[in-house]
Design a protein around this motif. Structure first.
Motif, mmCIF file in Angstrom:
data_model
loop_
_atom_site.group_PDB
_atom_site.id
_atom_site.type_symbol
_atom_site.label_atom_id
_atom_site.label_comp_id
_atom_site.label_asym_id
_atom_site.label_seq_id
_atom_site.Cartn_x
_atom_site.Cartn_y
_atom_site.Cartn_z
ATOM 1 N N GLY A 14 0.788 -1.220 0.000
ATOM 2 C CA GLY A 14 0.000 0.000 0.000
ATOM 3 C C GLY A 14 0.821 1.271 0.000
ATOM 4 O O GLY A 14 0.256 2.369 0.023
ATOM 5 N N ARG A 137 -1.541 4.248 3.439
ATOM 6 C CA ARG A 137 -1.545 2.899 2.888
ATOM 7 C C ARG A 137 -2.958 2.328 2.854
ATOM 8 O O ARG A 137 -3.366 1.704 1.870
ATOM 9 C CB ARG A 137 -0.619 2.004 3.698
ATOM 10 C CG ARG A 137 0.847 2.411 3.595
ATOM 11 C CD ARG A 137 1.684 1.747 4.665
ATOM 12 N NE ARG A 137 1.739 0.313 4.465
ATOM 13 C CZ ARG A 137 2.162 -0.549 5.390
ATOM 14 N NH1 ARG A 137 2.530 -0.107 6.589
ATOM 15 N NH2 ARG A 137 2.218 -1.833 5.130
ATOM 16 N N VAL A 141 -4.999 1.190 -0.503
ATOM 17 C CA VAL A 141 -5.459 -0.197 -0.634
ATOM 18 C C VAL A 141 -6.971 -0.251 -0.833
ATOM 19 O O VAL A 141 -7.475 -1.012 -1.676
ATOM 20 C CB VAL A 141 -5.044 -1.011 0.609
ATOM 21 C CG1 VAL A 141 -5.774 -2.351 0.647
ATOM 22 C CG2 VAL A 141 -3.538 -1.243 0.606
#
Length: 211
Positions: A14, A137, A141
């Motif tokens: 991520g 992250r 994601v």
């Protein structure tokens, strides 16, 4: 003679490391390898690509035993020398050979798959680790994989743990520790495009010093 520029990208899940690697390869006009390694390793081994795609990034003790018998060097490209290894260890051996062959052919960017360790003794290689804060992250994601927010953190932590376990089993040093790389970048702090630019400048500076 100008030396090759080989850049390996290790990254937290991520963090945008793969995207940075792709941008970097385009900026330097050199080949980019990530999932492409699966096809190349499958061709090298004679296994179906699905074997590589479906294999878990988990380690077993059999490779160390095989190395102690000198099987690694004799097995490159030959299935008969790998008969004492697990499937995952065979995959690692074939991918290692493909990565070394790619690096020997010229400049390139390689993402993941223990390339930093496999090419640790290659004088042309620059090893980079990309990390980022958890909030960034998770956002990346969730957007990229379209998964529920409540499941994103579990996926991030599980993927990082799997990558670290896989790397640390085969390598002689720890995944993600800054002292084991030439360059470590926080992609959230600097941005993906700027990260690619910094790595490119780093590589160009190194090349100019060696010329």
């Amino acid at each position: 003679m100008k030396r090759n520029t080989i850049i390996t990208i290790s990254r937290q899940f991520g963090s945008g490391g793969r995207t940075i690697g792709k941008m970097l390869a385009e900026r330097l006009n050199i080949p980019f390898y990530d999932k492409e390694l699966i096809s190349l390793a499958a061709k090298e081994s004679g296994f179906d690509e699905d074997v590589f795609k479906n294999a878990d990034e988990s380690a077993s003790s059999s490779l160390l035993y095989s190395l102690s018998l000198g099987m690694y060097s004799s097995a490159a490209g030959r299935a008969d020398g790998l008969s004492g290894m697990t499937l995952n260890d065979r995959i690692y051996v074939f991918q290692s050979k493909v990565i070394r062959d790619i690096a020997a052919k010229g400049s390139c960017v390689i993402v993941g798959r223990c390339a930093d360790y496999i090419l640790a003794d290659n004088p042309d290689a620059i090893h980079v680790f990309v990390h980022s804060d958890m909030r960034s992250r998770l956002k990346r994601v969730i957007e990229r994989y379209n998964i529920p927010a409540e499941k994103a953190e579990q996926l991030v932590l599980k993927t990082d743990k799997r990558r670290a376990t896989y790397h640390d089993y085969y390598a002689s040093y720890k995944w993600g520790r800054a002292e084991n790389y030439h360059l470590a970048l926080n992609s959230d702090f600097i941005g993906l495009d700027n990260a690619a630019e910094v790595i490119a400048a780093f590589a160009e500076h190194r090349a100019s010093k060696d010329s």
